[in-house]
Each structure stands twice: as structure tokens, then as C-alpha cells.
Design a protein around this motif. Sequence first.
Motif, PDB file in Angstrom:
ATOM      1  N   ILE A 193      51.741  46.243  35.321  1.00 52.84           N
ATOM      2  CA  ILE A 193      51.059  46.528  36.409  1.00 52.84           C
ATOM      3  C   ILE A 193      49.565  45.702  35.958  1.00 52.84           C
ATOM      4  O   ILE A 193      49.115  46.005  34.949  1.00 52.84           O
ATOM      5  CB  ILE A 193      50.609  48.017  36.863  1.00 52.84           C
ATOM      6  CG1 ILE A 193      51.961  48.791  37.095  1.00 52.84           C
ATOM      7  CG2 ILE A 193      49.647  47.856  38.080  1.00 52.84           C
ATOM      8  CD1 ILE A 193      51.642  50.185  37.443  1.00 52.84           C
ATOM      9  N   ILE A 194      49.167  44.846  36.985  1.00 52.00           N
ATOM     10  CA  ILE A 194      47.771  44.229  36.953  1.00 52.00           C
ATOM     11  C   ILE A 194      47.181  44.521  38.020  1.00 52.00           C
ATOM     12  O   ILE A 194      47.488  44.206  39.125  1.00 52.00           O
ATOM     13  CB  ILE A 194      47.744  42.764  36.526  1.00 52.00           C
ATOM     14  CG1 ILE A 194      48.748  42.237  35.261  1.00 52.00           C
ATOM     15  CG2 ILE A 194      46.375  42.185  36.342  1.00 52.00           C
ATOM     16  CD1 ILE A 194      47.998  42.861  33.993  1.00 52.00           C
ATOM     17  N   GLU A 195      46.006  45.149  38.208  1.00 49.57           N
ATOM     18  CA  GLU A 195      44.970  45.389  39.108  1.00 49.57           C
ATOM     19  C   GLU A 195      43.822  44.517  38.806  1.00 49.57           C
ATOM     20  O   GLU A 195      43.022  44.641  37.869  1.00 49.57           O
ATOM     21  CB  GLU A 195      44.569  46.901  38.976  1.00 49.57           C
ATOM     22  CG  GLU A 195      43.618  47.280  40.336  1.00 49.57           C
ATOM     23  CD  GLU A 195      43.276  48.709  40.261  1.00 49.57           C
ATOM     24  OE1 GLU A 195      43.544  49.545  41.059  1.00 49.57           O
ATOM     25  OE2 GLU A 195      42.467  49.026  39.229  1.00 49.57           O
ATOM     26  N   LYS A 196      43.461  43.761  39.935  1.00 53.95           N
ATOM     27  CA  LYS A 196      42.448  43.020  39.971  1.00 53.95           C
ATOM     28  C   LYS A 196      41.469  43.212  41.186  1.00 53.95           C
ATOM     29  O   LYS A 196      42.041  43.308  42.306  1.00 53.95           O
ATOM     30  CB  LYS A 196      42.629  41.553  39.962  1.00 53.95           C
ATOM     31  CG  LYS A 196      43.285  41.013  38.434  1.00 53.95           C
ATOM     32  CD  LYS A 196      42.071  40.962  37.577  1.00 53.95           C
ATOM     33  CE  LYS A 196      41.486  39.578  37.479  1.00 53.95           C
ATOM     34  NZ  LYS A 196      40.510  39.579  36.473  1.00 53.95           N
ATOM     35  N   HIS A 197      40.293  43.025  41.276  1.00 51.00           N
ATOM     36  CA  HIS A 197      39.241  43.004  42.475  1.00 51.00           C
ATOM     37  C   HIS A 197      39.438  41.760  43.139  1.00 51.00           C
ATOM     38  O   HIS A 197      39.459  40.850  42.497  1.00 51.00           O
ATOM     39  CB  HIS A 197      37.874  43.546  42.075  1.00 51.00           C
ATOM     40  CG  HIS A 197      37.764  45.104  41.591  1.00 51.00           C
ATOM     41  ND1 HIS A 197      37.002  45.708  42.472  1.00 51.00           N
ATOM     42  CD2 HIS A 197      38.168  45.693  40.916  1.00 51.00           C
ATOM     43  CE1 HIS A 197      36.788  46.938  42.094  1.00 51.00           C
ATOM     44  NE2 HIS A 197      37.669  47.010  40.769  1.00 51.00           N
ATOM     45  N   ILE A 198      39.472  41.866  44.290  1.00 48.53           N
ATOM     46  CA  ILE A 198      39.611  40.434  45.158  1.00 48.53           C
ATOM     47  C   ILE A 198      38.353  40.363  46.249  1.00 48.53           C
ATOM     48  O   ILE A 198      37.586  41.582  46.323  1.00 48.53           O
ATOM     49  CB  ILE A 198      40.588  40.363  45.863  1.00 48.53           C
ATOM     50  CG1 ILE A 198      41.051  41.491  46.928  1.00 48.53           C
ATOM     51  CG2 ILE A 198      41.913  40.255  45.058  1.00 48.53           C
ATOM     52  CD1 ILE A 198      41.981  41.201  48.115  1.00 48.53           C
ATOM     53  N   THR A 199      37.769  39.162  46.305  1.00 49.05           N
ATOM     54  CA  THR A 199      36.988  38.922  47.299  1.00 49.05           C
ATOM     55  C   THR A 199      36.804  37.797  48.134  1.00 49.05           C
ATOM     56  O   THR A 199      37.774  36.930  47.740  1.00 49.05           O
ATOM     57  CB  THR A 199      35.564  38.926  46.571  1.00 49.05           C
ATOM     58  OG1 THR A 199      34.166  38.535  47.356  1.00 49.05           O
ATOM     59  CG2 THR A 199      35.677  37.567  45.606  1.00 49.05           C
ATOM     60  N   LEU A 200      36.121  37.822  49.321  1.00 50.23           N
ATOM     61  CA  LEU A 200      36.318  36.515  50.052  1.00 50.23           C
ATOM     62  C   LEU A 200      35.256  35.432  49.330  1.00 50.23           C
ATOM     63  O   LEU A 200      35.485  34.043  49.987  1.00 50.23           O
ATOM     64  CB  LEU A 200      36.190  36.808  51.501  1.00 50.23           C
ATOM     65  CG  LEU A 200      37.168  37.814  52.168  1.00 50.23           C
ATOM     66  CD1 LEU A 200      36.717  38.051  53.485  1.00 50.23           C
ATOM     67  CD2 LEU A 200      38.588  37.105  52.373  1.00 50.23           C
ATOM     68  N   ASN A 201      34.390  36.061  49.064  1.00 53.74           N
ATOM     69  CA  ASN A 201      33.505  34.943  48.527  1.00 53.74           C
ATOM     70  C   ASN A 201      32.640  35.771  47.100  1.00 53.74           C
ATOM     71  O   ASN A 201      31.874  36.554  47.429  1.00 53.74           O
ATOM     72  CB  ASN A 201      32.289  34.713  49.482  1.00 53.74           C
ATOM     73  CG  ASN A 201      31.099  33.869  49.299  1.00 53.74           C
ATOM     74  OD1 ASN A 201      31.158  33.339  48.052  1.00 53.74           O
ATOM     75  ND2 ASN A 201      30.297  33.543  50.325  1.00 53.74           N
ATOM     76  N   ARG A 202      32.773  35.181  45.984  1.00 59.49           N
ATOM     77  CA  ARG A 202      32.067  35.509  44.867  1.00 59.49           C
ATOM     78  C   ARG A 202      30.375  35.590  44.859  1.00 59.49           C
ATOM     79  O   ARG A 202      29.795  36.300  44.228  1.00 59.49           O
ATOM     80  CB  ARG A 202      32.466  34.737  43.771  1.00 59.49           C
ATOM     81  CG  ARG A 202      33.542  34.759  42.921  1.00 59.49           C
ATOM     82  CD  ARG A 202      33.765  34.163  41.862  1.00 59.49           C
ATOM     83  NE  ARG A 202      35.263  34.105  41.161  1.00 59.49           N
ATOM     84  CZ  ARG A 202      35.577  34.940  40.348  1.00 59.49           C
ATOM     85  NH1 ARG A 202      34.503  36.014  39.916  1.00 59.49           N
ATOM     86  NH2 ARG A 202      36.769  35.189  39.878  1.00 59.49           N
ATOM     87  N   ASN A 203      29.938  34.910  45.952  1.00 57.99           N
ATOM     88  CA  ASN A 203      28.411  34.867  45.921  1.00 57.99           C
ATOM     89  C   ASN A 203      27.975  35.661  47.061  1.00 57.99           C
ATOM     90  O   ASN A 203      26.614  35.431  47.439  1.00 57.99           O
ATOM     91  CB  ASN A 203      28.013  33.256  46.289  1.00 57.99           C
ATOM     92  CG  ASN A 203      28.459  32.402  44.898  1.00 57.99           C
ATOM     93  OD1 ASN A 203      28.095  32.632  43.885  1.00 57.99           O
ATOM     94  ND2 ASN A 203      28.954  31.155  45.208  1.00 57.99           N
ATOM     95  N   ALA A 204      28.928  36.506  47.805  1.00 57.32           N
ATOM     96  CA  ALA A 204      28.397  37.382  48.761  1.00 57.32           C
ATOM     97  C   ALA A 204      27.659  38.588  47.959  1.00 57.32           C
ATOM     98  O   ALA A 204      27.452  38.693  46.935  1.00 57.32           O
ATOM     99  CB  ALA A 204      29.714  37.955  49.554  1.00 57.32           C
ATOM    100  N   LYS A 205      27.138  39.386  48.767  1.00 51.09           N
ATOM    101  CA  LYS A 205      26.061  40.208  48.091  1.00 51.09           C
ATOM    102  C   LYS A 205      26.793  41.735  48.319  1.00 51.09           C
ATOM    103  O   LYS A 205      26.286  42.845  48.413  1.00 51.09           O
ATOM    104  CB  LYS A 205      24.654  40.113  49.231  1.00 51.09           C
ATOM    105  CG  LYS A 205      24.023  39.197  48.691  1.00 51.09           C
ATOM    106  CD  LYS A 205      22.510  38.841  49.130  1.00 51.09           C
ATOM    107  CE  LYS A 205      22.044  37.619  49.140  1.00 51.09           C
ATOM    108  NZ  LYS A 205      20.679  37.818  49.977  1.00 51.09           N
TER     109      LYS A 205
END
Length: 250
Positions: A232-244
Motif C-alpha cells: 500500500i502507498i498513501e500519498k497526499h494529492i493537491t490541485l496546486n502545490r502553490n495553493a495556500k
Amino acid sequence: MKIGNIKIGLNNKPRIIAEISGNHNKKLKNALKLVEVAAEAGADMVKLQTYTPDTITLKSSRKEFLIRDKKSLWKNQNLYNLFKKGFTPWEWHPAIFKKAKKLGILCFSSVFDETSVDFLEKLNIPGYKIASFESTHYPLIKKVIQTKKPLIISVGLSSLKEIKELIKFLRNNKCKNFALLKCTSAYPAKPTDSNVNTIADMRKKFKCEVGLSDHTLGIGASIAAVSNRATIIEKHITLNRNAKGVDDKF
């Protein structure tokens, strides 16, 4: 191990969990979009965190409730205010689960107190995650076991003794469908601190599925974890690394 229709084990490909956390940035449309991009990217599962500021901490300005780690993304922030910024409103959950079902990706959640279990059971959740900070919260873990749903537990803050006690507790309570996630509880974590060799050792010691909750910025730690028999690999995801948002940076 099995969650919903997803089999987890060495005879299957490593399963990828896409963690949404607070990266919806208080907009439901962003939460739904994150489910969408997780499915498009080929993740096997998408995960929420089910809490409110009042179910996870105290509304206090005492120094014990301030993040004092100078290296933390959240340094000097008050815990209550941080959780208020990052939590996923409970009224969003049905729409998020519906979106995941429509896209054919399994959706489940981390729980932090007993009320969140009661809430999620009404939504027929297929499984549960226990975060590192709750890995010794035995009343919560027992309540999850009583649902007879699969259970994934991060042990980033646990000593070897605490993990042994946890395994004993799980087995004494007849919990068989569970997995552990090796985790470095830093945000973000350095790849050099990942120590993924531990995963093969954990499989041998505890005789269960073991994966990695990966807080590093790249994918090297996850690839190395798979070579050490992580399933199992769990990773956080985002739409934009530069969002706040609270977790966008990692």
C-alpha cells in the motif's frame, strides 16, 4: 487483506491511496475535483479525514496548543484554527462518496473519535484508517473493529513496544482484516528519514500487510518501499502545490 473489491497483498499490484486531507481549501467543488483527478491518475482508493475542530482538539490558546516546530509548515499556528481551516465538512461526505462511486474509485476515511465512526457507518463506508496520532486510541480502534470493516493503521509515532501492543489488541479483539503503514510523521518528510527497510522487517514481525504513508515531496521513497514489499502507498494529492491549503505544499 481486502477493502471493498480491492485485494491487497504481494500477489496484487501495490495499491495507491490518494489522500485529499484539507486540500479542498474549503470548497466542495475542489474536493470533487480531487476525487476526479485521483481516478484519472489511476489511484485505487481516495481517502478523506472525518473530524471537526471540536472533535479533534480543544479551543485553547495555551502554548501546548501552538505548533512550535520551526521546520513545520504550520509553525506558530494554533491547533484549533488549523483544524478549522483543514477539516472536511461532514455534510460534504455524501456528495464525495457519490462522486467516487460514479467514477469507480473506492472512497474511505480516517476517523479521530467515536462520533465520526457513527456518522460514517450511516454512509456504508467500506473501510477505515487510523492516523498515527490515534494509533494508541484503543476505545476508537475497538469501535472500528466492531463495525467488522477493514482497518489500516499508520504507526509513524509508535515505538516497537507500542506496535506490538497494538497487534496484540487487534488480534485479541478478533480483527484479522488490517494493515499497518510505516510512516515518518513530518510534513513534509525528508526521503533520507523514510527508512523503508523497516517495511520488510514489519511484515516479518507482525505477519500482516504493510505499506507506506509517504509524506515526502517525490516518489522515490514510495518506489523504494515497494521494492521492500510494501503493498500500500498513501500519498497526499493537491490541485496546486502553490495553493495556500494546509497540506498543498507536500
